[in-house]
Scaffold this motif. Structure first.
Motif, mmCIF file in Angstrom:
data_model
loop_
_atom_site.group_PDB
_atom_site.id
_atom_site.type_symbol
_atom_site.label_atom_id
_atom_site.label_comp_id
_atom_site.label_asym_id
_atom_site.label_seq_id
_atom_site.Cartn_x
_atom_site.Cartn_y
_atom_site.Cartn_z
ATOM 1 N N LEU A 220 -20.214 9.930 -1.964
ATOM 2 C CA LEU A 220 -19.968 8.418 -1.895
ATOM 3 C C LEU A 220 -19.775 9.076 -0.346
ATOM 4 O O LEU A 220 -20.394 8.126 -0.031
ATOM 5 C CB LEU A 220 -17.888 8.423 -1.286
ATOM 6 C CG LEU A 220 -17.073 7.047 -1.958
ATOM 7 C CD1 LEU A 220 -17.669 6.519 -3.164
ATOM 8 C CD2 LEU A 220 -15.547 7.193 -1.039
ATOM 9 N N ILE A 221 -19.257 9.689 0.587
ATOM 10 C CA ILE A 221 -20.045 9.864 1.685
ATOM 11 C C ILE A 221 -21.710 10.026 1.877
ATOM 12 O O ILE A 221 -22.192 9.457 2.445
ATOM 13 C CB ILE A 221 -19.750 11.238 2.455
ATOM 14 C CG1 ILE A 221 -17.881 11.158 2.423
ATOM 15 C CG2 ILE A 221 -19.815 11.558 3.999
ATOM 16 C CD1 ILE A 221 -17.580 12.129 2.886
ATOM 17 N N GLY B 40 -22.942 6.056 1.501
ATOM 18 C CA GLY B 40 -22.755 6.173 2.694
ATOM 19 C C GLY B 40 -23.895 5.812 3.981
ATOM 20 O O GLY B 40 -24.256 4.972 4.216
ATOM 21 N N PHE B 41 -24.007 7.547 3.965
ATOM 22 C CA PHE B 41 -25.243 7.746 4.679
ATOM 23 C C PHE B 41 -26.374 6.687 4.540
ATOM 24 O O PHE B 41 -27.008 6.482 4.982
ATOM 25 C CB PHE B 41 -24.731 9.235 4.680
ATOM 26 C CG PHE B 41 -25.966 9.630 5.816
ATOM 27 C CD1 PHE B 41 -25.667 10.200 7.124
ATOM 28 C CD2 PHE B 41 -26.978 9.575 5.357
ATOM 29 C CE1 PHE B 41 -27.019 10.404 7.640
ATOM 30 C CE2 PHE B 41 -28.227 10.911 6.388
ATOM 31 C CZ PHE B 41 -28.199 10.889 7.739
ATOM 32 N N ARG C 8 -27.123 3.901 2.589
ATOM 33 C CA ARG C 8 -26.928 3.242 2.783
ATOM 34 C C ARG C 8 -27.942 2.048 2.740
ATOM 35 O O ARG C 8 -28.546 1.105 2.134
ATOM 36 C CB ARG C 8 -25.637 2.069 2.272
ATOM 37 C CG ARG C 8 -25.369 1.480 1.508
ATOM 38 C CD ARG C 8 -24.148 0.451 1.833
ATOM 39 N NE ARG C 8 -23.688 0.203 3.731
ATOM 40 C CZ ARG C 8 -22.795 -0.337 3.792
ATOM 41 N NH1 ARG C 8 -21.806 -0.713 3.314
ATOM 42 N NH2 ARG C 8 -23.250 0.115 5.710
#
Ligand SMILES: Nc1ncnc2c1ncn2[C@@H]1O[C@H](COP(=O)(O)OP(=O)(O)OP(=O)(O)O)[C@@H](O)[C@H]1O
Ligand SMILES: [Mg+2]
Lengths: 496, 256
Positions: free
Chosen positions: A462-463, A466-467, A469
């Motif tokens: 997820l992280i 997100g990074f 994206r």
């Protein structure tokens, strides 16, 4: 055939691996003997029934290559490559086109299955001649490069109607020699660099795309690359030419079989965009990265370059690089046409002992040219990753603008991330901006996510997503989904 | 009957720059189902540490004691297993997740927990509907769902976001670590109402606070005073009033 026993051995060696797509297809191969000399090149050219000019071009590239040395400036290290110990030609044995899936080599189908390619697409890939009307079920045209020879090309008809040429480059040499001759080597000259020269001398296949004036290519063009024979250097050559006001989106996705020895891969991709033309080139690269201890894995030394020749033309590179033991890759844009636009969106992930030295070059030649660089680097394990980017503004490029954003994310404390931006500005009216950040996934973040019920791996996924994206959103939809999964898979075991 | 949450003799320490630091020194605390308990105590007495240990933060080493939760050995479980079993911690300082969309984070968490609890996952539409409703009931601006988790949120917005997560994750036991601090008067009431909406015979909470005002809204069943890593006094809701006017000096003196 020695290849059969060789591949059998390789298959036996597979064992149980964490590499999800590590498998090798056992299929009849036609292999050239090991080694590189003028005779090898003559053999390749003869097998491909090439015209004299192309053989000469190959030979001149080979002679240039002999005088060159492997580049050493990249922040990667590996044992010396014995170029005489490689096979430079491998082709699946030719058979007449199968009439149904039952007639297709079951090994090939199994490969597709492991790749998760749906059945109707498998038929297309395997070259099954479907009845009329049964073809247009997916909007993606696929040109499968199965080892060196393109096994099949699909959707030819729909594309033909639009006037788009999409075929193996060896076929283009036969069917459209004037086009190939006009553009081949004009963006990446035969003697451009060590690997490009090698590729020019021995390239065996790749794709050719030609989009005529004013045509918006009716579908995304996609190629599954596979490296399949042991010890076969893979040297694809891709050439994409888009005429005035035309548009194409090209997808390149790769998975490779597991193998023990390092394997060289040196592709060349050339893009040409004329006036108001636009090329979107997307890559998801997932070649075998080697095992947890850094054994095996693909050496990926690629030269990718696009020329924005016409005014207001645009070339956009998007890449998600998760695989390979070593990556050496700098997709670049030569911004010649006035107001032309270059973009580079990149995610590079390294884990375990992987090394990546990747980035881009934006060469601003014309006035009011613009470029954007968004590079996300993720390092885990004991890996090492470098962003290396050049922004060069030439004296005539008044009004040129560049924006560069480089972000590094570290997972654990044994990996490295480096940012090496080169800026050469020879026009005072140009505007160049560079931003860089480095961050870590913190224990706090992981604990916060886990307290909410996520597993550690999901939390990292997820992280990381997100990074990345800003880059992932540039990918075509179905590719973006695949890329997200890939990111998570390639970081498995990187925490805890 | 096994109690809902039973903490006995819990000791925990942390390795701070090579030095073992004892923080929890024998915490005994039992919370029956359906009850809301509060913990009050001076700064640094170990309240947040207790909440972290219950939630499974690995930096803290449990050296003695046990925790039973729903009849299970809570301390043997991974943090995500505890979450799935129904434990929720509203952090004293919520963590920022740059680039991670709040709604996406919430949905991933909700579905992870639902999967682990054997419930059906929520599809995007059903989830968004629930999330929007919950956000509205907490008077959160709708765009909070679209922003990155806690990034650039004001102190009060972060706290509300914690309560939003709690509402959607449907825990059976929530620890609220100073969720009231940094909230304006209206926000405090809204958050308290959010917690009160959760109250049911199947839901318990442990509320860590320094202020009587939150407790006036929540009407806790019991209040515990913590000092130096121990519960040193327990009583009814009237304790809040007493602490508010007198401070901790008397309890500390009694305990000594
Ligand atoms: N990671 C850590 N490293 C070093 N010391 C720590 C760590 N975590 C907690 N402590 C120490 O343990 C003690 C208890 O901290 P804790 O955060 O539990 O207090 P608290 O009761 O929640 O205080 P407050 O009311 O201020 O929130 C403090 O002295 C604190 O400095
Ligand atoms: Mg605290």
């Amino acid at each position: 055939m020695p290849a059969v026993t060789e591949t059998r051995e390789a298959v036996e060696k597979l064992g149980q691996s964490s590499y999800k797509w590590g498998f090798e297809t056992e299929i009849d191969m036609d292999l050239a003997p090991k080694g590189l000399n003028e005779d090898t090149i003559r053999l390749i050219s003869a097998r491909k029934e090439e015209p004299e000019w192309l053989l000469e071009w190959r030979l001149s590239a080979y002679r240039a290559w002999l005088t060159m040395a492997e580049p050493k400036w990249a922040k990667v290290s590996y044992p010396p490559i014995d170029y005489q110990d490689l096979h430079y030609y491998a082709a699946p044995k030719k058979k007449p086109g199968p009439k149904s899936l039952e007639e297709v080599d079951p090994e090939l189908l199994r490969t597709y299955e492991k790749l998760g390619i749906p059945l109707h697409e498998q038929a297309l890939l395997a070259g099954v001649e479907l009845p009329e009307g049964e073809v247009a079920r997916t909007p993606v045209a696929v040109d499968a490069v199965f080892d060196s020879v393109s096994v099949v090309t699909t959707f030819r008809k729909t594309l033909e109607e639009a006037g788009v040429i999409f075929c193996p480059i060896s076929e283009a040499v036969k069917d459209h020699p004037e086009l190939v001759r006009k553009y081949l080597g004009t963006v990446v000259p035969a003697g451009d660099n060590f690997y490009a020269a090698l590729n020019s001398a021995v390239f065996t296949d790749g794709s050719f795309v030609y989009v005529p004036k004013g045509v918006r290519c009716p579908m995304e063009l996609s190629t599954y690359f596979r490296i399949n024979a042991r010890n076969t250097g893979q040297f694809e050559r891709t050439l994409i030419v888009v005429e005035d006001g035309a548009y194409v989106s090209y997808l390149e996705g790769c998975t490779a079989p597991m193998r023990d020895e390092n394997q060289l891969h040196a592709a060349v991709v050339e893009l040409v965009a004329m006036e108001d033309a636009s090329i979107k080139y997307s890559t998801v690269q997932n070649w075998y990265p080697g095992d947890e201890n850094g054994r095996g894995g693909i050496y990926n030394f690629v030269t990718k370059r696009g020329a924005c020749r016409g005014a207001r033309s645009k070339i956009s590179w998007t890449q998600v690089e998760t695989g390979s033991a070593i990556t050496w890759k700098y997709p670049s844009c030569i911004l010649q046409g006035e107001g032309s636009v270059g973009e580079f969106y990149s995610v590079a992930v390294t884990n375990n002992h992987q090394q990546a030295d990747t980035g881009t070059k934006m060469i601003h030649i014309g006035r009011n040219t613009r470029s954007t660089i968004i590079a996300k680097t993720i390092s885990a394990g004991q890996s090492d990753s470098t962003y290396r980017g050049l922004v060069r503004v030439l004296p005539k490029a008044s009004g040129a603008r560049n924006f560069t954003q480089c972000d590094s994310l570290l997972i654990g404390d044994q990996c490295g991330a480096h940012t090496v931006p080169y800026i050469e500005n020879r026009n005072m009216a140009a505007r160049i901006e560079h931003e860089a950040t480095t961050s870590k996934i913190s224990e706090d973040q992981l604990f916060y996510c886990r307290q909410r019920g996520l597993s550690e791996e999901d939390a990292v996924g997820l992280i990381v997503n997100g990074f990345c994206r800003d880059v992932l959103k540039e990918l075509p939809m179905e590719f973006a989904v695949e890329a997200q999964k890939l990111l998570q898979i390639s970081l498995e075991g990187s925490v805890g | 009957m096994t109690q809902f949450l039973e903490i006995s003799g819990l000791c925990a320490r942390i390795d701070a720059d090579g030095q073992e630091k004892e923080i929890l020194r024998g915490v005994d605390l039992t919370i029956p189902p359906g009850e809301v308990h509060a913990i009050m105590g001076p700064n640094g007495c170990g309240k947040s540490t207790l909440s972290y240990v219950l939630a499974g933060r690995e930096e803290y080493e449990v050296t003695a004691g046990s925790v039973q939760f729903h009849g299970q050995d809570l301390l043997a479980m991974e943090p995500e297993e505890r979450a799935a079993a129904g434990l929720f911690l509203a952090f004293q300082s919520p963590i920022e997740l740059p680039g991670v969309n709040n709604a996406n984070f919430l949905r991933t968490a909700v579905n992870a927990v639902r999967r682990a609890r054997g419930q059906e996952e929520l599809d995007a539409v059903a989830f968004l509907k629930a999330a929007r409703e919950a956000a509205k009931s907490l008077s959160m601006a709708p765009d909070m769902l679209k922003r990155n988790v806690n990034v650039g949120f004001s102190g009060g917005e972060k706290k509300r976001n914690e309560v939003l997560q709690m509402t959607l994750l449907q825990p059976s036991f929530a620890i609220l670590d100073e969720t009231d601090s940094g909230l304006d008067v209206d926000a405090l009431r809204i958050v308290a109402e959010g917690v009160n909406r959760m109250r049911s015979p199947e839901f318990s909470a442990l509320v860590i606070t320094h202020h009587k005002r939150l407790l006036d809204y929540l009407k806790p069943d019991r209040i515990h005073v913590m000092a130096k890593g121990r519960i040193i006094h327990s009583g009814g809701p009237e304790l809040a009033e007493q602490i508010d006017t007198e401070g901790y000096t008397r309890f500390l003196a009694e305990a000594a």
